[in-house]
Scaffold this motif. Structure first.
Motif, short mmCIF file in Angstrom:
data_model
loop_
_atom_site.label_atom_id
_atom_site.label_comp_id
_atom_site.label_asym_id
_atom_site.label_seq_id
_atom_site.Cartn_x
_atom_site.Cartn_y
_atom_site.Cartn_z
N ILE A 1 25.99 24.89 26.79
CA ILE A 1 25.43 23.68 26.18
C ILE A 1 24.77 24.12 24.88
CG2 ILE A 1 23.85 21.73 26.41
CD1 ILE A 1 24.01 22.10 29.45
N VAL A 2 25.33 23.69 23.76
CA VAL A 2 24.85 24.14 22.46
C VAL A 2 24.74 22.95 21.51
CG1 VAL A 2 25.87 26.43 22.74
CG2 VAL A 2 27.20 24.62 21.63
N ASP A 3 24.15 23.22 20.34
CA ASP A 3 23.93 22.16 19.35
C ASP A 3 24.99 22.15 18.26
OD1 ASP A 3 21.44 21.00 20.33
OD2 ASP A 3 20.54 22.92 19.79
N ALA A 4 25.66 23.30 18.04
CA ALA A 4 26.62 23.39 16.93
C ALA A 4 27.77 24.30 17.33
CB ALA A 4 25.94 23.92 15.67
N ALA A 5 28.92 24.08 16.70
CA ALA A 5 30.12 24.85 17.03
C ALA A 5 29.90 26.34 16.85
CB ALA A 5 31.30 24.37 16.17
N ASP A 6 29.15 26.75 15.85
CA ASP A 6 28.92 28.18 15.60
C ASP A 6 28.23 28.87 16.75
OD1 ASP A 6 30.11 28.31 13.11
OD2 ASP A 6 28.29 27.82 12.02
N GLU A 7 27.54 28.12 17.62
CA GLU A 7 26.79 28.71 18.72
C GLU A 7 27.65 28.92 19.96
OE1 GLU A 7 23.43 26.20 19.42
OE2 GLU A 7 22.83 26.18 17.33
N ILE A 8 28.87 28.41 19.98
CA ILE A 8 29.73 28.52 21.17
C ILE A 8 30.19 29.96 21.34
CG2 ILE A 8 31.89 27.76 22.23
CD1 ILE A 8 31.62 25.16 20.62
N GLN A 9 30.07 30.48 22.55
CA GLN A 9 30.48 31.85 22.82
C GLN A 9 31.98 31.96 23.11
OE1 GLN A 9 27.96 34.03 25.54
NE2 GLN A 9 26.12 32.95 24.86
N HIS A 10 32.59 30.93 23.66
CA HIS A 10 34.03 30.95 23.93
C HIS A 10 34.75 30.87 22.58
CE1 HIS A 10 38.00 29.99 25.39
NE2 HIS A 10 37.59 30.02 26.65
N GLU A 11 35.31 32.01 22.15
CA GLU A 11 35.79 32.09 20.77
C GLU A 11 36.94 31.15 20.47
OE1 GLU A 11 36.95 36.08 19.94
OE2 GLU A 11 38.30 36.23 21.64
N LEU A 12 37.81 30.88 21.44
CA LEU A 12 38.93 29.97 21.18
C LEU A 12 38.44 28.54 20.98
CD1 LEU A 12 41.62 31.28 23.69
CD2 LEU A 12 41.32 31.88 21.28
N VAL A 13 37.48 28.12 21.79
CA VAL A 13 36.90 26.78 21.61
C VAL A 13 36.18 26.71 20.27
CG1 VAL A 13 35.29 25.07 22.52
CG2 VAL A 13 36.68 26.44 24.10
N ARG A 14 35.38 27.71 19.99
CA ARG A 14 34.60 27.71 18.74
C ARG A 14 35.50 27.62 17.51
NH1 ARG A 14 32.41 32.56 19.24
NH2 ARG A 14 33.94 33.56 17.87
N GLU A 15 36.52 28.46 17.46
CA GLU A 15 37.34 28.52 16.25
C GLU A 15 38.30 27.33 16.13
OE1 GLU A 15 36.57 30.56 13.91
OE2 GLU A 15 35.06 31.51 15.20
N THR A 16 38.82 26.83 17.25
CA THR A 16 39.68 25.65 17.17
C THR A 16 38.89 24.42 16.75
OG1 THR A 16 39.46 25.34 19.58
CG2 THR A 16 41.47 26.43 18.78
N MET A 17 37.65 24.33 17.18
CA MET A 17 36.80 23.21 16.73
C MET A 17 36.63 23.27 15.21
SD MET A 17 33.77 22.67 19.56
CE MET A 17 33.10 21.31 18.63
N LYS A 18 36.41 24.46 14.69
CA LYS A 18 36.23 24.60 13.24
C LYS A 18 37.50 24.21 12.49
CE LYS A 18 32.86 28.38 13.49
NZ LYS A 18 32.62 29.81 13.17
N VAL A 19 38.66 24.70 12.97
CA VAL A 19 39.92 24.39 12.30
C VAL A 19 40.20 22.89 12.33
CG1 VAL A 19 42.43 24.68 12.45
CG2 VAL A 19 40.93 26.67 12.69
N ALA A 20 39.91 22.25 13.45
CA ALA A 20 40.20 20.81 13.59
C ALA A 20 39.11 19.93 12.99
CB ALA A 20 40.40 20.46 15.07
N GLY A 21 38.00 20.53 12.58
CA GLY A 21 36.95 19.74 11.94
C GLY A 21 36.05 18.99 12.90
N ILE A 22 35.89 19.49 14.12
CA ILE A 22 34.98 18.89 15.10
C ILE A 22 33.69 19.69 15.08
CG2 ILE A 22 34.62 18.27 17.51
CD1 ILE A 22 36.88 16.73 16.28
N ARG A 23 32.57 19.05 14.85
CA ARG A 23 31.31 19.77 14.68
C ARG A 23 30.33 19.58 15.83
NH1 ARG A 23 33.55 23.23 11.57
NH2 ARG A 23 34.28 22.39 9.57
N HIS A 24 30.34 18.42 16.48
CA HIS A 24 29.34 18.16 17.51
C HIS A 24 29.76 16.92 18.29
CE1 HIS A 24 28.05 15.01 14.76
NE2 HIS A 24 27.86 15.93 13.82
N GLY A 25 28.99 16.63 19.36
CA GLY A 25 29.16 15.38 20.10
C GLY A 25 30.39 15.30 20.98
N VAL A 26 30.80 16.45 21.58
CA VAL A 26 31.96 16.44 22.48
C VAL A 26 31.67 17.28 23.72
CG1 VAL A 26 33.71 16.08 20.68
CG2 VAL A 26 33.05 18.42 21.32
#
Length: 329
Positions: A60-85
């Protein structure tokens, strides 16, 4: 809420030639197939701006950069999802070290789900290309290109990997009857061992210059597999699996071990035309091609190993549920 189903895969021939250390020299070729076992990605909107990520653990985090699961973190960045999911990952198989491409299946599925969450549909080639960017470029995984490609495209597909990094995908046009016939002779058995492929693939990449002869032959076998499938000579696939495995074991240490050798040996003794370990090796699943008259003897010989029945899957990554609440805006 979006639910995306993305297939896992088996490879008939050519594995290793999809690594950049090889295909940048003279191009690579792989023939593989999606199977009816899959990963599932669920993405749902939250009422707040938190990010929830559920897999073997919960984040449970506040921003994509804080996610430890690297695939989730980086795919969110590529797709432009920042929060609220809220993101949930599920799989039909053990999540790591299976040799069936689960990591790339998740990566492709995550990208597909995030884009769909934004209301955007993307093509299979874009999903595959961006999944490679995430796993190889952003996360530094020493993988080849075949896993993201087959997860995105599905079906039985011949891939060509060009020296400039581009990928040519040819979905092989087998009939439904042919696919059923081929599927009936394919068996997957679980070794009850999992491993990280990173060390094996990294060593294999480093040894590319000394493995060129074997890799050239593996590329030729991929081309032969394409021809055998198109002509309906499915028994030839068994022989190709056999030779591919013999070559593959020379590419790096730890590709095989006592248990895997035993499984491949038992399959041969039971009448199978060929067997090989899926993926990088070291554990996971063993793929076997066996003619109908030897099916029962194979099942008897492999009785101490868990079988995973499979059929071949026509679809790549796809949305299987999409619910959007009506908006008054």
């Amino acid at each position: 809420m979006i639910i995306v189903q993305t297939p896992l895969r088996i490879s008939f021939a050519g594995g290793g030639t999809d690594l950049p250390q090889y295909y940048r020299r003279s191009g690579g070729a792989v023939v593989n197939a999606a199977i009816d076992k899959a990963t599932f990605v669920i993405v749902s909107a939250r009422y707040d701006d938190k990010i929830y990520v559920n897999y073997s653990r919960k984040e449970i985090v506040d921003a994509a950069d804080e996610i430890q699961h690297e695939l989730v973190r980086e795919t969110m960045k590529v797709a432009g999802i920042r929060h609220g999911v809220e993101v949930t990952l599920l799989s039909d198989i053990p999540s790591g070290g299976s040799g069936l491409g689960s990591s790339s299946s998740f990566t492709v599925g995550l990208l597909n789900a995030f884009y769909q969450h934004r209301g955007e549909q993307v093509t299979p080639d874009r999903l595959a290309r961006e999944a490679c960017e995430v796993e190889i470029g952003r996360c530094g995984k020493p993988i080849g290109k075949q896993d993201p490609d087959i997860a995105a495209f599905g079906r039985i597909t011949a891939f060509g990997f060009e020296a400039d990094g581009s990928v040519q995908a040819e979905r092989l046009g087998l009939t439904e009857k042919q696919v059923r016939s081929l599927s009936a002779n394919l068996f997957l058995f679980y070794s009850d061992q999992t491993r990280s492929a990173d060390d094996i693939l990294a060593q294999q990449s480093r040894r590319t210059p000394e493995n060129l002869e074997q890799l050239d032959r593996l590329k030729t076998l991929a081309q032969a597999a394409r021809g055998a499938l198109l002509s309906g000579d499915f028994d030839r696939i068994g022989h190709i699996l056999e030779e591919s495995w013999s070559l593959k074991t020379t590419l790096a240490s730890q590709i095989t071990n006592g248990r895997l050798n035993e499984m491949v040996g038992l399959a041969r003794e039971a009448g199978a035309l060929g067997a090989k370990v899926c993926g990088a090796g070291g554990g996971g699943f063993v793929l076997i091609y066996c003619q109908p008259q030897y099916h029962q003897s194979l099942l008897d010989a492999m009785k101490n190993y868990r079988r995973m029945p499979i059929t071949l899957e026509p679809d790549g990554s796809k949305v299987i549920f999409n619910y959007r609440r009506p908006s008054w805006k």
